[in-house]
Design an enzyme around this catalytic site. Structure first.
Site, short mmCIF file in Angstrom:
data_model
loop_
_atom_site.label_atom_id
_atom_site.label_comp_id
_atom_site.label_asym_id
_atom_site.label_seq_id
_atom_site.Cartn_x
_atom_site.Cartn_y
_atom_site.Cartn_z
N ARG A 144 1.09 -1.09 -0.27
CA ARG A 144 0.06 0.04 0.20
C ARG A 144 0.89 1.51 0.10
NH1 ARG A 144 -2.14 -3.68 3.92
NH2 ARG A 144 -4.04 -4.81 3.37
N LYS A 168 -1.96 -2.87 8.05
CA LYS A 168 -3.55 -2.17 9.47
C LYS A 168 -3.11 -2.90 9.99
CE LYS A 168 -6.11 -1.61 5.18
NZ LYS A 168 -7.60 -1.06 4.67
N HIS A 239 -2.63 2.79 -6.19
CA HIS A 239 -2.97 1.07 -5.50
C HIS A 239 -3.50 0.54 -6.58
CE1 HIS A 239 -5.01 -1.14 -1.83
NE2 HIS A 239 -6.38 -0.66 -2.53
N ARG A 242 -0.87 -1.56 -7.41
CA ARG A 242 -1.09 -3.46 -6.48
C ARG A 242 -1.92 -4.05 -6.91
NH1 ARG A 242 -1.05 -4.12 -0.33
NH2 ARG A 242 -3.20 -4.80 0.04
N HIS A 265 -3.79 -8.99 3.14
CA HIS A 265 -5.31 -9.17 3.44
C HIS A 265 -5.25 -9.52 4.32
CE1 HIS A 265 -6.35 -8.12 -1.01
NE2 HIS A 265 -6.08 -6.82 -0.16
N TYR A 274 -8.80 -10.34 -7.49
CA TYR A 274 -8.17 -10.80 -7.88
C TYR A 274 -8.11 -12.00 -9.09
CZ TYR A 274 -6.09 -7.32 -5.10
OH TYR A 274 -5.69 -5.51 -5.06
#
Length: 293
Positions: A144, A168, A239, A242, A265, A274
């Protein structure tokens, strides 16, 4: 407790207990203020009827499904918090449902476009070296933009070709990168970064022209500018690189679990989009190439 105190307490809960990003805190507090404006009364009057009417009014105003889904999620988090604190006798958010936000296919570069975006610059100016290194790292690792900006010099393990990323929820992960990214990074660190380092630069890997840690806005401008130079490339930000990295990994044979771990994730559901991108590109190739498509 007054409205301002309730909102302030909820903000502290999000920051220090939920450990959510500053961007999410701002969005949630804006949603809560909108909800309380709609309530226009004491917090004890917040019930399921108020929640549904609030969302219905926004739907009538043309708000996107993704926005409504986020605001419903915020409302559930807020009412659950208020109930735990004793400000609500019951949690009305438990009765609130919402449609899932539509998941559109992200724009991605094809492999030829990616190669063009990553073509080496004609000059060896510090800015060109920095921009090349950050573009290579974005595509090589799929990190990110916030994770890229937070990288320190010591987060790069050149011998093992991995970077240490804090994602995150403050979760750390190691992400590999290849030789092209390593070469670009070495050129920046040897010939570019020393010319921009200042007393306040600290250990930041990527710097701005004034010597401070690079910010997300600068990275976005770099990506948009480089993509604008490539014919046929979609206009997208970091992004998008990414998305591109994840798609190319799957097209190259990587399994979904590995891509999930690389991207950081928490849920495999976030990674599965994806597979849809790859299938859609397969359909396009099939229609173009098969004589009876």
């Amino acid at each position: 407790m007054g409205r301002d105190e309730v909102v302030a307490e909820f903000g502290r809960y999000l920051r220090f207990e939920r450990d959510v990003s500053p961007h999410t805190v701002r969005a949630y507090l804006a949603d809560v203020n909108s909800l309380l404006d709609h309530l226009n009364g004491p917090i004890e009057g917040l019930d399921i009827a108020v929640l549904r009417k609030w969302l219905a009014d926004q739907h009538g105003a043309g708000k996107a499904r993704a926005t409504l889904a986020r605001r419903a999620a915020c409302a559930r988090t807020f009412t659950a918090y208020c109930h735990r604190r004793g400000w609500l006798p019951a949690d009305p958010g438990l009765l609130l449902g919402s449609a899932k936000a539509p998941r559109s296919l992200p724009a991605v570069l094809d492999q030829e476009q990616a190669q063009a975006v990553l073509a080496e610059p004609a000059t060896a100016e510090p800015k060109e070296l920095r921009d090349q290194a950050l573009l290579e790292m974005l595509y090589a690792t799929g990190v990110r933009v916030s994770e890229l900006c937070a990288l320190d010099v010591d987060d790069v393990d050149r011998d093992r070709h991995v970077i240490r990323v804090c994602g995150k929820g403050r979760k750390e992960r190691s992400v590999p990168f290849g030789l092209p990214a390593l070469r670009a990074l070495d050129k920046w660190c040897i010939y570019g970064r020393p010319l921009w380092v200042r007393a306040g630069s600290g250990p930041a890997l990527f710097l701005g022209v004034r010597g401070g840690r690079i910010d997300a806005g600068t990275v976005r401008r770099v990506v948009h500018a480089r993509l604008a130079e490539v014919d046929g490339a979609p206009d997208m930000g970091p992004h998008g690189l990414r998305h591109t990295a994840a798609t190319h990994l799957l097209e190259g044979g990587a399994d979904l679990r590995s891509v999930q771990e690389l991207l950081g994730h928490a849920s495999l559901n976030s990674t599965q989009i994806y597979t849809h991108v790859s299938i859609e590109r397969l359909r396009v190739a099939y229609r173009q190439a098969h004589p009876r498509a």
